[in-house]
Design an enzyme around this catalytic site. Structure first.
Site, PDB file in Angstrom:
ATOM      1  CG  ASP A  84      -2.046   0.989   1.136  1.00 36.56           C
ATOM      2  OD1 ASP A  84      -2.458   1.335   0.021  1.00 36.56           O
ATOM      3  OD2 ASP A  84      -2.524   1.436   2.198  1.00 36.56           O
ATOM      4  CG  ASP A 131      -0.125   1.422   7.620  1.00 33.14           C
ATOM      5  OD1 ASP A 131      -0.169   0.251   8.044  1.00 33.14           O
ATOM      6  OD2 ASP A 131      -1.139   2.077   7.296  1.00 33.14           O
TER       7      ASP A 131
END
Length: 324
Positions: free
Chosen positions: A199, A216
């Site tokens: 992502d 993340d």
């Protein structure tokens, strides 16, 4: 029934941190995060911490642990990532009440500027270093990116929501079927996949000057290397993104050979993400954070716009200018 995150009060967050011997000096501050709940607090020693509570029933503990171990492997290899804090026994995944959670040191910074060639070069260099390490072995408990089956799963979730009119349902099914046929032509064998961030958009890159850190890794998975590159391209027009990609390639090839053979996957991957993102929004609608953050999804006009966007993306797939 109330959502599981509804019980995640400031007191519970502070108690979770205290259970590890880390004492917040004040109430935690919620950061923008929807899939999980991510908060920042300052410890008594003045250090800023990020505490991340994982969405219940999304990942098995072994999959979360594999993410943590991947981050530690990258950090040990001097790849700029933020690895989770570990206690004296080396444990990084913790549990409190009904929640699984982890602590991370706070990483300050801003997203790179895509109109700055030096930033693009630096991002390419970071991704090259990431992939140099990630290609050494495979995930055992994380998913593989499967575009064709993924869009059919997304289609089922959207149609099950019963938010589309009958006319919209028919138009949506037609365009999804057309995209599915395109994606079948771009099946990526597992042998061509590596461990990827998954992502890698601008919101997950932080830094200053020309030093950037990837954060993340919640969606890390096995995927073609180009999955971590295409989201940094600021436009869906191949004529527009080529100059940006050239700068990224220069930085990437400081450590890795750029996967030019995967260029044909950029628009299929963009199509896949467009479909999956909307399905993700609608499948999380029972979480109160989603209607507050994405109220337009409840409007009938949103679905007309989404279908038009998918139809336009189909034109890109019909006329693959990115290969010219």
């Amino acid at each position: 029934m109330s959502h599981p995150f509804s019980s995640l009060s400031p007191d519970l967050v502070m108690s979770a941190a205290e259970s590890l011997g880390i004492w917040p000096a004040g109430e935690p501050f919620a950061l923008n995060s929807y899939e999980n709940r991510v908060l920042m607090f300052r410890g008594e020693d003045g250090k800023n911490w990020i505490i991340k509570f994982y969405r219940p029933n999304r990942w098995l503990d072994v999959a979360i642990q594999e993410e943590h171990d991947f981050l530690q492997e990258l950090a040990n290899s001097k790849v700029p990532v933020v690895a989770p804090w570990r206690d004296a026994e080396g444990v990084s995944l913790h549990h409190f009440k009904t929640f699984s959670f982890a602590l991370f040191p706070h990483c300050p910074g801003q997203a790179p500027e895509l109109d700055n060639p030096a930033h693009l070069f630096a991002m390419g260099e970071v991704l090259g270093r990431l992939h140099q390490v990630s290609a050494k072995k495979a995930f055992q408990h994380r998913p593989y990116l499967e575009m064709a089956s993924g869009v059919l799963d997304a289609q089922q979730r959207v149609l099950a929501s019963e938010r589309l009119t009958l006319y919209q349902q028919r138009a949506y099914e037609r365009v999804i079927q057309k995209m599915h046929q395109h994606l079948l032509k771009h099946n990526v064998p597992a042998s061509s996949m590596i461990r990827c961030h998954g992502d890698c958009h601008l919101g997950n890159v932080l830094g200053r000057e020309e030093q950037f850190t990837l954060v993340d890794f919640d969606d890390c998975l096995m995927a073609p290397a180009i999955q971590d590159i295409w989201m940094l391209l600021p436009t869906d027009d191949p004529e527009g993104w080529r100059p940006y990609l050239n700068e990224i390639i220069e930085g990437y090839e400081e450590t890795c050979s750029f996967p030019s053979e995967q260029m044909s996957l950029i628009e299929p991957l963009r199509s896949y993400r467009l479909i999956r993102h909307t399905a993700w929004l609608i499948s999380r609608w029972d979480d109160p954070a989603f209607p507050r953050a994405f109220p337009w999804v409840a409007d009938n006009g949103y679905w007309d716009q989404h279908i038009r966007q998918l139809e336009q993306q189909c034109l890109q797939l019909d006329n693959p200018r990115w290969l010219a």
